[in-house]
Scaffold this motif. Structure first.
Motif, PDB file in Angstrom:
ATOM      1  N   ASN A  13       3.459   5.016  -5.438  1.00  0.00           N
ATOM      2  CA  ASN A  13       3.265   5.882  -7.144  1.00  0.00           C
ATOM      3  C   ASN A  13       2.800   7.227  -7.388  1.00  0.00           C
ATOM      4  OD1 ASN A  13       5.444   4.512  -7.395  1.00  0.00           O
ATOM      5  ND2 ASN A  13       4.131   2.011  -7.224  1.00  0.00           N
ATOM      6  N   PRO A  57       4.506  -3.328  -6.576  1.00  0.00           N
ATOM      7  CA  PRO A  57       4.369  -2.992  -5.325  1.00  0.00           C
ATOM      8  C   PRO A  57       5.225  -3.127  -4.341  1.00  0.00           C
ATOM      9  CG  PRO A  57       2.863  -4.996  -6.093  1.00  0.00           C
ATOM     10  CD  PRO A  57       3.489  -4.323  -6.387  1.00  0.00           C
ATOM     11  N   GLN A  89       3.917   1.657  -1.727  1.00  0.00           N
ATOM     12  CA  GLN A  89       4.314   1.966  -2.584  1.00  0.00           C
ATOM     13  C   GLN A  89       3.111   2.121  -3.683  1.00  0.00           C
ATOM     14  OE1 GLN A  89       8.005   1.658  -3.863  1.00  0.00           O
ATOM     15  NE2 GLN A  89       7.523   2.866  -4.775  1.00  0.00           N
ATOM     16  N   LEU A  90       1.719   1.861  -3.741  1.00  0.00           N
ATOM     17  CA  LEU A  90       0.885   2.130  -3.930  1.00  0.00           C
ATOM     18  C   LEU A  90       0.790   3.412  -4.063  1.00  0.00           C
ATOM     19  CD1 LEU A  90      -1.483  -0.461  -4.030  1.00  0.00           C
ATOM     20  CD2 LEU A  90      -0.448   0.085  -6.673  1.00  0.00           C
ATOM     21  N   ILE A 136      -4.854   4.965   1.092  1.00  0.00           N
ATOM     22  CA  ILE A 136      -3.562   5.198  -0.074  1.00  0.00           C
ATOM     23  C   ILE A 136      -4.004   6.359  -0.627  1.00  0.00           C
ATOM     24  CG2 ILE A 136      -2.768   4.164  -2.119  1.00  0.00           C
ATOM     25  CD1 ILE A 136      -3.395   1.432  -1.330  1.00  0.00           C
ATOM     26  N   TYR A 177      -3.266   2.339 -10.135  1.00  0.00           N
ATOM     27  CA  TYR A 177      -2.864   1.769  -8.953  1.00  0.00           C
ATOM     28  C   TYR A 177      -3.871   1.706  -7.651  1.00  0.00           C
ATOM     29  CZ  TYR A 177       1.476   4.346 -10.978  1.00  0.00           C
ATOM     30  OH  TYR A 177       2.326   3.947 -12.034  1.00  0.00           O
ATOM     31  N   LEU A 178      -4.571   2.037  -8.115  1.00  0.00           N
ATOM     32  CA  LEU A 178      -5.780   1.393  -7.405  1.00  0.00           C
ATOM     33  C   LEU A 178      -6.782   0.290  -7.711  1.00  0.00           C
ATOM     34  CD1 LEU A 178      -7.173   4.808  -5.355  1.00  0.00           C
ATOM     35  CD2 LEU A 178      -5.376   2.739  -4.339  1.00  0.00           C
ATOM     36  N   GLU A 217       1.096  -0.783  -0.282  1.00  0.00           N
ATOM     37  CA  GLU A 217      -0.192  -0.003   0.090  1.00  0.00           C
ATOM     38  C   GLU A 217       1.328   0.952   0.250  1.00  0.00           C
ATOM     39  OE1 GLU A 217      -3.205  -2.330   2.449  1.00  0.00           O
ATOM     40  OE2 GLU A 217      -2.189  -0.817   3.334  1.00  0.00           O
ATOM     41  N   SER A 262      -6.380  -2.857  -8.685  1.00  0.00           N
ATOM     42  CA  SER A 262      -6.265  -4.071  -7.438  1.00  0.00           C
ATOM     43  C   SER A 262      -7.089  -3.803  -6.101  1.00  0.00           C
ATOM     44  CB  SER A 262      -5.165  -4.470  -7.251  1.00  0.00           C
ATOM     45  OG  SER A 262      -3.996  -3.074  -6.756  1.00  0.00           O
ATOM     46  N   GLN A 263      -7.551  -2.748  -5.562  1.00  0.00           N
ATOM     47  CA  GLN A 263      -7.444  -1.995  -4.219  1.00  0.00           C
ATOM     48  C   GLN A 263      -9.568  -1.986  -4.406  1.00  0.00           C
ATOM     49  OE1 GLN A 263      -5.687  -2.672  -1.320  1.00  0.00           O
ATOM     50  NE2 GLN A 263      -4.152  -2.448  -3.045  1.00  0.00           N
TER      51      GLN A 263
END
Length: 211
Positions: free
Chosen positions: A17, A125, A13-14, A100, A86-87, A11, A89-90
């Motif tokens: 980024n 990540p 690293q996300l 995040i 970047y999000l 998280e 995946s969440q």
């Protein structure tokens, strides 16, 4: 209230980024704050993640009608593009997305006043090695709860008229009006300041010299 839970390595690293991507596109951090506010308002809904991404699409589509400047649409496009990258995946975990995004906004404020040329977006990540610069940032933004009237040490970086630029915790920089004290201060002077206001994300909005 904005959550102050710590991030997992992935998280973190996300968030990094996201922040780097948005700062390099010169995205207005206030617009990021607005989409965070929307996500916070629906975060308990079972389909919050899906609704958030739909909301971003609506902002991009209607940016010219609802924007307050000619650049607003481009800000929305930047935010949607970065969040999709970047999000996604969440999407099934809205609380993680909110966390995040909140940290990414904090990092954006930091990167906007600090050189970011040497900090790059990671393809993964997972971070095996953390640079000295990133370690410094992580130390500052590690779950640290600021409070009104909290006293901090500050270094005077510059004085212009009645405005004084302070540096706190070696990385947080703020310019404040000090009409009664500016003329008595000197650059590189270290003094005590008191937090007088906080931003919505819990970071410092304003301070005042108490010496």
């Amino acid at each position: 209230m904005f959550t102050t839970e710590s991030l997992t390595e992935a998280e973190s690293q996300l968030a990094h980024n996201l922040a780097i991507s948005l700062v390099k596109e010169d995205t207005d951090v206030n617009e990021v704050g607005k989409v965070i506010a929307y996500l916070r308002s629906i975060v308990e809904q079972p389909d919050a993640g899906r609704r958030f991404f739909s909301y971003l699409k609506i902002l991009v589509t209607n940016g010219r009608q609802i924007g307050h400047s000619s650049r607003t649409t481009s800000y929305y496009c930047n935010i949607e593009r970065a969040c999709n990258q970047y999000l996604q995946s969440q999407q099934g975990n809205a609380q993680a997305m909110l966390k995040i995004l909140g940290w990414a906004m904090r990092l954006m404020r930091y990167y906007k006043v600090s050189p970011i040329e040497e900090i790059s977006i990671s393809e993964s990540p997972q971070v095996e090695q953390v640079s000295e610069r990133q370690a410094e940032i992580a130390e500052v933004f590690h779950p640290q709860k600021f409070e009104i009237d909290q006293v901090l040490d500050a270094t005077v970086l510059g004085i212009k008229g009645n405005k004084v630029t302070y540096e706190m915790l070696e990385t947080i920089k703020l310019t404040q009006k000090e009409p009664k004290k500016a003329s008595f201060l000197k650059e590189r002077q270290v003094l005590k300041v008191k937090i007088t206001a906080l931003k919505d994300d819990g970071s410092i909005k304003s301070v005042k010299s108490i010496e």
